[in-house]
Write a protein that holds these residues in place. Structure first.
Motif, PDB file in Angstrom:
ATOM      1  N   ALA A 148       4.349   0.449  20.399  1.00 49.49           N
ATOM      2  CA  ALA A 148       4.835  -0.667  21.221  1.00 49.49           C
ATOM      3  C   ALA A 148       6.341  -0.843  21.082  1.00 49.49           C
ATOM      4  CB  ALA A 148       4.099  -1.949  20.865  1.00 49.49           C
ATOM      5  N   GLY A 149       7.041   0.267  20.974  1.00 52.50           N
ATOM      6  CA  GLY A 149       8.489   0.231  20.904  1.00 52.50           C
ATOM      7  C   GLY A 149       9.044  -0.108  19.540  1.00 52.50           C
ATOM      8  N   GLN A 150       8.182  -0.241  18.541  1.00 48.46           N
ATOM      9  CA  GLN A 150       8.617  -0.614  17.196  1.00 48.46           C
ATOM     10  C   GLN A 150       8.269   0.487  16.200  1.00 48.46           C
ATOM     11  OE1 GLN A 150      10.305  -3.529  17.009  1.00 48.46           O
ATOM     12  NE2 GLN A 150       9.874  -3.821  19.192  1.00 48.46           N
ATOM     13  N   GLN A 151       9.066   0.564  15.145  1.00 48.40           N
ATOM     14  CA  GLN A 151       8.800   1.534  14.081  1.00 48.40           C
ATOM     15  C   GLN A 151       7.602   1.074  13.259  1.00 48.40           C
ATOM     16  OE1 GLN A 151      10.629   4.665  12.890  1.00 48.40           O
ATOM     17  NE2 GLN A 151       8.496   4.642  12.209  1.00 48.40           N
ATOM     18  N   ASP A 152       6.587   1.919  13.200  1.00 48.12           N
ATOM     19  CA  ASP A 152       5.419   1.645  12.375  1.00 48.12           C
ATOM     20  C   ASP A 152       5.373   2.674  11.253  1.00 48.12           C
ATOM     21  OD1 ASP A 152       2.677  -0.076  12.678  1.00 48.12           O
ATOM     22  OD2 ASP A 152       2.307   1.840  11.685  1.00 48.12           O
ATOM     23  N   TYR A 153       4.970   2.231  10.057  1.00 52.67           N
ATOM     24  CA  TYR A 153       5.020   3.099   8.882  1.00 52.67           C
ATOM     25  C   TYR A 153       3.628   3.537   8.431  1.00 52.67           C
ATOM     26  CZ  TYR A 153       9.672   1.112   8.913  1.00 52.67           C
ATOM     27  OH  TYR A 153      10.924   0.721   9.311  1.00 52.67           O
ATOM     28  N   ASN A 199      12.238  12.049   3.014  1.00 54.43           N
ATOM     29  CA  ASN A 199      13.236  10.983   3.166  1.00 54.43           C
ATOM     30  C   ASN A 199      13.747  10.818   4.594  1.00 54.43           C
ATOM     31  OD1 ASN A 199      13.369  10.025   0.434  1.00 54.43           O
ATOM     32  ND2 ASN A 199      14.483  11.915  -0.094  1.00 54.43           N
ATOM     33  N   SER A 200      12.987  11.300   5.557  1.00 54.10           N
ATOM     34  CA  SER A 200      13.436  11.172   6.946  1.00 54.10           C
ATOM     35  C   SER A 200      13.218   9.768   7.498  1.00 54.10           C
ATOM     36  CB  SER A 200      12.699  12.188   7.827  1.00 54.10           C
ATOM     37  OG  SER A 200      11.297  11.958   7.787  1.00 54.10           O
ATOM     38  N   VAL A 201      12.218   9.053   6.951  1.00 52.37           N
ATOM     39  CA  VAL A 201      11.952   7.676   7.368  1.00 52.37           C
ATOM     40  C   VAL A 201      11.718   6.839   6.122  1.00 52.37           C
ATOM     41  CG1 VAL A 201      10.421   6.133   8.652  1.00 52.37           C
ATOM     42  CG2 VAL A 201      10.906   8.420   9.540  1.00 52.37           C
ATOM     43  N   CYS A 202      12.378   5.706   6.057  1.00 46.33           N
ATOM     44  CA  CYS A 202      12.203   4.788   4.939  1.00 46.33           C
ATOM     45  C   CYS A 202      11.802   3.413   5.443  1.00 46.33           C
ATOM     46  CB  CYS A 202      13.494   4.662   4.127  1.00 46.33           C
ATOM     47  SG  CYS A 202      13.955   6.168   3.243  1.00 46.33           S
ATOM     48  N   GLU A 203      10.955   2.769   4.700  1.00 48.43           N
ATOM     49  CA  GLU A 203      10.571   1.404   5.016  1.00 48.43           C
ATOM     50  C   GLU A 203      11.737   0.457   4.759  1.00 48.43           C
ATOM     51  OE1 GLU A 203       5.760   1.424   4.194  1.00 48.43           O
ATOM     52  OE2 GLU A 203       7.077   0.496   2.710  1.00 48.43           O
ATOM     53  N   PRO A 204      11.662  -0.755   5.319  1.00 45.92           N
ATOM     54  CA  PRO A 204      12.684  -1.751   4.993  1.00 45.92           C
ATOM     55  C   PRO A 204      12.593  -2.156   3.530  1.00 45.92           C
ATOM     56  CG  PRO A 204      10.914  -2.717   6.300  1.00 45.92           C
ATOM     57  CD  PRO A 204      10.688  -1.236   6.294  1.00 45.92           C
ATOM     58  N   ASN A 249       0.809  -1.217   0.000  1.00 43.15           N
ATOM     59  CA  ASN A 249       0.000   0.000   0.000  1.00 43.15           C
ATOM     60  C   ASN A 249       0.844   1.270   0.000  1.00 43.15           C
ATOM     61  OD1 ASN A 249      -3.026   0.501   0.144  1.00 43.15           O
ATOM     62  ND2 ASN A 249      -2.261   2.029   1.592  1.00 43.15           N
ATOM     63  N   GLY A 250       1.960   1.296   0.721  1.00 45.21           N
ATOM     64  CA  GLY A 250       2.823   2.483   0.731  1.00 45.21           C
ATOM     65  C   GLY A 250       2.873   3.170   2.073  1.00 45.21           C
ATOM     66  N   SER A 301       6.326  -4.700   2.794  1.00 43.12           N
ATOM     67  CA  SER A 301       6.892  -3.365   2.604  1.00 43.12           C
ATOM     68  C   SER A 301       6.901  -2.973   1.129  1.00 43.12           C
ATOM     69  CB  SER A 301       8.319  -3.330   3.151  1.00 43.12           C
ATOM     70  OG  SER A 301       8.956  -2.113   2.801  1.00 43.12           O
ATOM     71  N   SER A 302       6.573  -1.711   0.876  1.00 42.25           N
ATOM     72  CA  SER A 302       6.700  -1.150  -0.465  1.00 42.25           C
ATOM     73  C   SER A 302       8.088  -0.572  -0.702  1.00 42.25           C
ATOM     74  CB  SER A 302       5.643  -0.067  -0.693  1.00 42.25           C
ATOM     75  OG  SER A 302       4.349  -0.611  -0.682  1.00 42.25           O
ATOM     76  N   GLY A 303       8.906  -0.530   0.358  1.00 42.84           N
ATOM     77  CA  GLY A 303      10.266  -0.026   0.209  1.00 42.84           C
ATOM     78  C   GLY A 303      10.335   1.458  -0.080  1.00 42.84           C
ATOM     79  N   THR A 304       9.314   2.212   0.362  1.00 39.76           N
ATOM     80  CA  THR A 304       9.257   3.642   0.059  1.00 39.76           C
ATOM     81  C   THR A 304       9.632   4.471   1.281  1.00 39.76           C
ATOM     82  OG1 THR A 304       6.881   3.546   0.552  1.00 39.76           O
ATOM     83  CG2 THR A 304       7.532   3.412  -1.754  1.00 39.76           C
TER      84      THR A 304
END
Length: 673
Positions: free
Chosen positions: A340-345, A360-365, A331-332, A352-355
């Motif tokens: 819960a202590g984890q990075q959520d996008y 550009n401050s946060v990027c997906e895996p 989805n993006g 992951s869409s890899g976006t």
């Protein structure tokens, strides 16, 4: 790629605007000293797991749609149904030219590519015919191409997507070129589509779009209409359709609230089935239910998403929904946060869409990296196998949820969900109607921040986790066939006759009270009259068979019925929802004293069927509510033999609004008019 559906992106932003941070679980947190009691009841059978249960959505704007990498990831997760061509895009998509005017279509996402990918996954396709900008002839041509020309055997077809979002009720996100935007127009077109499509291939199943109970615009009657969307569509199209298609995005401003929304699902399916049975005509019992889009309100890529997916899929499948489909494969990125202590996008995709964000401050895996809900879906594929029968399970702690399924080989699987983000919990399991072997169960756990499920403990649930136990029976037993085709007839305020098919020495009839079964009686026949029931009460029963050797069968599927009001009484009541806005309504209650004596002062009493219904305000009497119990009192006199009055109120509800059907006036149970 960027989030390709503006409506879905906007929805995500709206749902998560108030996202709250949830504290991460304490490392090495101790479990509570008193174990949580878990009851698993094999005598209280639920639905059988269908071959289409675990579903996802795919979309023509997703460039990864046809790739082997994605098909294999979905296959590894046990996906067995995939919906195409993707949400609202379905109502602008023209399959023959592979175009979606006004939208982006990625290369290599055409219908043939999709079918090849679904086959590689091992999944059944579900196709959305274009209602918004298409036609019945276009849909029929698609069926001909798919099933006659190509031999794809595509069985499931829905007519449009969220077509109530065409502006008829105010909000407009779904394309609709029809001059008439009413539910009547949609229903008449569904009939035309279904007739044209089934003329090409009579074996296909056709679904119509409905609204989910207690979700906008459920309950609303638009200007110029005579009934709600669901009532209108079912009344007209019911005899022509095979299933009703709904979506569910329950939202929530915190992770705890979001994952707690699953409490509504039993009543949601019950309310939808009531609508189908009430309005769809003689075909009603044959109409299935699909839930083809859902996602969580907070933590789409982290543990809340995993917990929500596992709980929602299990609940819906247990209630007979034949497919549950996550939105979406990709989805993006949205608005990132820590959950819960984890990075959520804030990405509604399983993968992951890899976006990156715009700055550009946060990027997906990396592209196609599985998010937490993917791992929950994969764990579910180990829990729920086609042909398994789900059975009732419950716990003594609201933070621990349990689901269970019985396999044809005698094994039993129990899914335990710890919704406590900070504490582990010990559990003690109890079984009714099933004796496990003394061997240790196989245990898989997926915890907060894990990258895959792993071996776990059968007695301690880590904080914020999913744990799957698989047990073997103590001994193989020969058992009679379970009774089937349960039906209720001659239902009154106090009695009901239950009938079934099957052959056995005798049959036992049980009422399900949560995860506890109460035996109502037994018989050597194939029907049984249950007595001493309470008026206006919902009952769920199962029937089990025993052979001459005393071996007990599996449970039948459940039968749910609601008792009525007495046909004659010294009072009568009419309860009406006169103006609904999908989270509240104006109600009116007409009260008549049909007795031979006047009532000098009166009290009307009733109980809401759910915990989320309430009276906000009332008039023409004094209104009080304690828990779910409502009392309406007045010092006025109701004359004998027809003295009547009316009272009104504003009601509120946050889940399915199931109206009460039992009322007492000065302690006497009233009839209904």
């Amino acid at each position: 790629m960027q989030s390709a559906i503006p409506r879905r992106a906007a929805l995500g932003a709206a749902l998560l605007a108030a996202t709250a941070l949830v504290a991460p679980p304490a490392q090495g947190a101790f479990a509570a000293t008193t174990p949580v009691s878990v009851t698993v009841n094999a005598r209280a059978g639920l639905a059988t797991v269908p071959a289409t249960a675990l579903g996802v959505n795919d979309a023509i704007w997703d460039s990864q749609l046809g790739t082997n990498a994605v098909a294999d990831l979905l296959g590894d997760a046990g996906v067995n149904m995939i919906r195409y061509p993707g949400g609202s895009y379905a109502d602008i998509y023209h399959w023959e030219t592979h175009t979606a005017p006004g939208g982006y279509v990625a290369p290599n996402t055409d219908f043939d590519t999709f079918i090849a990918s679904a086959k590689r996954t091992g999944a059944e396709p579900m196709i959305i015919a274009n209602y918004g900008t298409g036609s019945a002839s276009e849909a029929a041509a698609w069926v001909r191409y798919a099933n006659v020309t190509k031999g794809y055997a595509a069985k499931y077809w829905t007519i449009g997507n969220e077509n109530y979002g065409n502006g008829r009720y105010g909000s407009a996100w779904e394309a609709d070129d029809h001059t008439d935007l009413s539910p009547t127009q949609y229903a008449n077109e569904v009939v035309a589509y279904a007739d044209a499509m089934k003329a090409v291939d009579p074996t296909i199943k056709v679904g119509a779009v409905l609204t989910t109970p207690a979700n906008w615009p459920d309950g609303i009657v638009a200007a110029g209409d005579s009934a709600t969307w669901n009532q209108t569509v079912l009344a007209i199209a019911g005899p022509h359709i095979d299933f009703a298609d709904v979506h569910w995005y329950p939202g929530g401003s915190t992770a705890a609230e979001a994952i707690g929304k699953t409490q509504y699902l039993d009543d949601t399916v019950y309310a939808l089935r009531q609508q189908i049975d009430s309005f769809a005509g003689p075909n009603a019992a044959k109409i299935g239910i699909s839930l083809t889009e859902l996602n969580v309100g907070v933590g789409q890529n982290t543990q809340p998403g995993a917990i929500f997916l596992a709980d929602a899929y299990s609940s819906l499948i247990a209630n007979g929904v034949f497919t549950v489909q996550w939105w979406n494969v990709h989805n993006g990125i949205g608005t990132p946060s820590t959950v819960a202590g984890q990075q959520d996008y804030n990405d509604f995709g399983l993968l992951s869409s890899g976006t990156c964000t715009a700055d550009n401050s946060v990027c997906e895996p990396a592209l196609n990296t599985p998010f937490a809900p993917y791992h929950a879906l994969k764990l579910l594929s180990s829990f729920l196998h086609p042909g398994d029968q789900m059975i009732r399970a419950a716990t003594s702690d609201p933070l621990i949820t349990a689901h269970a399924a019985r396999r044809p080989n005698g094994d039993l699987s129990v899914l335990l969900i710890n919704k406590d983000p900070s504490s582990a919990h010990d559990v003690a399991l109890n079984y009714s109607g099933y004796t496990p072997s003394s061997a240790a169960p196989t245990v898989l756990t997926y915890g907060n921040g894990d990258t895959a499920a792993h071996a776990g403990s059968a007695s301690t649930l880590p904080a914020y986790s999913l744990t799957l136990l698989t047990l073997h029976p103590s001994a193989a037993a020969t058992a009679p066939q379970a009774p089937s085709q349960l039906a209720a007839s001659a239902v009154t305020d106090r009695t009901a006759t239950i009938s079934w098919t099957g052959n056995a020495a005798k049959f036992e009839i049980y009422r399900a009270n949560g995860a506890v079964s109460e035996q109502l009686g037994e018989t050597t026949g194939k029907s049984f009259t249950v007595r001493n029931l309470q008026p206006g009460t919902r009952y769920t029963v199962n029937v089990l068979a025993r052979d001459a050797a005393g071996n007990q069968s599996w449970s039948s599927a459940p039968l749910t019925f609601t008792t009525g009001a007495p046909t004659t009484s010294s009072c009568s009541v009419k309860f009406a929802d006169t103006n609904d806005w999908a989270s509240g309504y104006v109600g009116q209650i007409d009260i008549t004293n049909t007795g031979a004596a006047p009532l000098n002062g009166w009290t009307l009493a009733y109980t809401w069927p759910t915990s989320w219904q309430s009276v906000s305000s009332g008039w023409s009497a004094t209104w009080t509510q304690t828990g779910a119990d409502v009392r309406v009192t007045s010092d006025a006199t109701l004359a004998a033999n027809g003295g009547a009055t009316s009272v009104g109120f504003v009601g509120a509800y946050s889940g399915p609004n199931i109206l009460p059907t039992a009322f007492t006036l000065n302690g006497t149970v009233c009839s209904l008019t």
